[in-house]
Design a protein around this motif. Structure first.
Motif, PDB file in Angstrom:
ATOM      1  N   PHE A 152      50.829  41.925  47.151  1.00  0.00           N
ATOM      2  CA  PHE A 152      49.938  43.003  47.569  1.00  0.00           C
ATOM      3  C   PHE A 152      49.239  43.620  46.367  1.00  0.00           C
ATOM      4  O   PHE A 152      48.018  43.791  46.359  1.00  0.00           O
ATOM      5  N   ILE A 153      50.011  43.964  45.340  1.00  0.00           N
ATOM      6  CA  ILE A 153      49.423  44.600  44.157  1.00  0.00           C
ATOM      7  C   ILE A 153      48.455  43.653  43.455  1.00  0.00           C
ATOM      8  O   ILE A 153      47.360  44.044  43.030  1.00  0.00           O
ATOM      9  N   GLU A 154      48.838  42.389  43.365  1.00  0.00           N
ATOM     10  CA  GLU A 154      47.939  41.410  42.748  1.00  0.00           C
ATOM     11  C   GLU A 154      46.671  41.230  43.591  1.00  0.00           C
ATOM     12  O   GLU A 154      45.567  41.112  43.060  1.00  0.00           O
ATOM     13  N   GLY A 155      46.824  41.252  44.903  1.00  0.00           N
ATOM     14  CA  GLY A 155      45.699  40.999  45.788  1.00  0.00           C
ATOM     15  C   GLY A 155      44.656  42.098  45.805  1.00  0.00           C
ATOM     16  O   GLY A 155      43.457  41.826  45.881  1.00  0.00           O
ATOM     17  N   ILE A 156      45.098  43.369  45.753  1.00  0.00           N
ATOM     18  CA  ILE A 156      44.116  44.451  45.782  1.00  0.00           C
ATOM     19  C   ILE A 156      43.494  44.686  44.407  1.00  0.00           C
ATOM     20  O   ILE A 156      42.493  45.385  44.293  1.00  0.00           O
ATOM     21  N   ASN A 157      44.087  44.090  43.365  1.00  0.00           N
ATOM     22  CA  ASN A 157      43.556  44.185  42.003  1.00  0.00           C
ATOM     23  C   ASN A 157      43.270  45.647  41.643  1.00  0.00           C
ATOM     24  O   ASN A 157      42.119  46.042  41.457  1.00  0.00           O
ATOM     25  N   PRO A 158      44.301  46.473  41.541  1.00  0.00           N
ATOM     26  CA  PRO A 158      44.100  47.920  41.405  1.00  0.00           C
ATOM     27  C   PRO A 158      43.430  48.324  40.100  1.00  0.00           C
ATOM     28  O   PRO A 158      43.620  47.712  39.054  1.00  0.00           O
ATOM     29  N   SER A 159      42.611  49.375  40.202  1.00  0.00           N
ATOM     30  CA  SER A 159      42.022  50.024  39.035  1.00  0.00           C
ATOM     31  C   SER A 159      42.625  51.420  38.936  1.00  0.00           C
ATOM     32  O   SER A 159      43.532  51.773  39.693  1.00  0.00           O
ATOM     33  N   SER A 160      42.116  52.243  38.035  1.00  0.00           N
ATOM     34  CA  SER A 160      42.690  53.575  37.838  1.00  0.00           C
ATOM     35  C   SER A 160      42.476  54.481  39.042  1.00  0.00           C
ATOM     36  O   SER A 160      43.177  55.480  39.200  1.00  0.00           O
ATOM     37  N   PHE A 161      41.506  54.158  39.909  1.00  0.00           N
ATOM     38  CA  PHE A 161      41.262  54.989  41.081  1.00  0.00           C
ATOM     39  C   PHE A 161      41.490  54.228  42.381  1.00  0.00           C
ATOM     40  O   PHE A 161      40.902  54.532  43.413  1.00  0.00           O
TER      41      PHE A 161
END
Length: 275
Positions: A152-161
């Protein structure tokens, strides 16, 4: 960097051009007064759950939802959270762009999706349990239907916001005849505390599950998450807005803007209310 740019992409004989506007992130300063802003952090543009039917739909468009909320004149913000398995990224951005234009600055549209993290397990008594559920993801770069938190975390490719929240964390009898339990005390996945910032303790018109939803919120606090409670309509149309839901999510921010609201959610300046 703050400003505007034009991006051109060429693939074979096709050319696509996109105008991009980059706005500056705004964090709260000590001397800024906080105002109360009311809205909905969980709403769908349609009740369609088939990917093919979603793309071919002829009713319940994002314009319908946004127009209804705008004319009602109560909400200051609204998330778009169609199920992540329905649109592709191009369609997601198109839905957001259309919705933002339709809102016409009267209220803030936040781009998002309702992702699925599907982990099967058993509870302490051996009964089937989903140690996961649906996750509201805002301002992400990817759509996710996964079998693990790592994916999940890899898939959404999170940024600071990038911000995520647990949707209706305790539901019995939906999708599987068991209870969704996110089991936050057992999750040690890197990055979880950086992106998870709210728990939906109020969902839709049914208030019966609110107390056990609050249990998950309390567990998140015990586990060290910087997290706030929220209320979401979970409306799939054709009725949206304040008249659909008994609850409200209140954001505390100096002004009505996407940047300010994202900063407020990220820092838990938000609460849920039924009044």
């Amino acid at each position: 960097q703050k400003g505007t740019a034009t991006i051109t992409a060429v693939c074979g004989n096709e050319t696509a051009v996109c105008e991009v506007s980059v706005r500056e992130a705004k964090e709260l300063q000590e001397d800024e007064p906080l105002l109360h802003w009311c809205g909905d952090l969980h709403a769908h543009t349609t009740n369609i759950h088939s990917k093919d039917a979603f793309r071919a739909r002829e009713e319940e468009f994002p314009e319908d939802m946004v127009t209804q909320v705008r004319e009602e004149g109560i909400f200051d913000f609204q998330i778009i959270s169609d199920h992540a398995g329905l649109p592709d990224l191009a369609e997601l951005y198109d839905i957001y762009r259309t919705s933002e234009a339709c809102a016409n600055g009267d209220f803030v549209i936040l781009p998002g999706a309702e992702a699925e993290v599907d982990i099967d397990s058993t509870d302490d008594y051996g009964f089937p349990q989903r140690s996961s559920g649906e996750v509201l993801s805002i301002n992400m770069e990817g759509l996710c239907v996964t079998k693990s938190w790592e994916d999940f975390i890899e898939g959404i490719n999170p940024s600071s916001f990038t911000i995520a929240g647990l949707a209706h964390p305790q539901i019995v009898g939906y999708s599987k005849y068991c209870m969704w339990g996110f089991r936050l005390a057992e999750q040690t996945i890197p990055g979880m505390k950086e992106i998870l910032h709210f728990v939906e303790i109020g969902n839709g018109k049914d208030r019966q599950a609110n107390l056990i939803n609050e249990r998950v919120y309390s567990t998140a606090l015990d586990c060290g998450y910087v997290i706030a409670p929220s209320c979401g309509s979970d409306s799939h149309g054709p009725v949206w807005g304040a008249s659909f839901m008994p609850g409200r999510t209140i954001i505390l921010a100096p002004e009505k803007s996407k940047e300010r609201f994202l900063d407020a959610i990220k820092h838990a300046r938000m609460y849920a209310t039924e009044n």
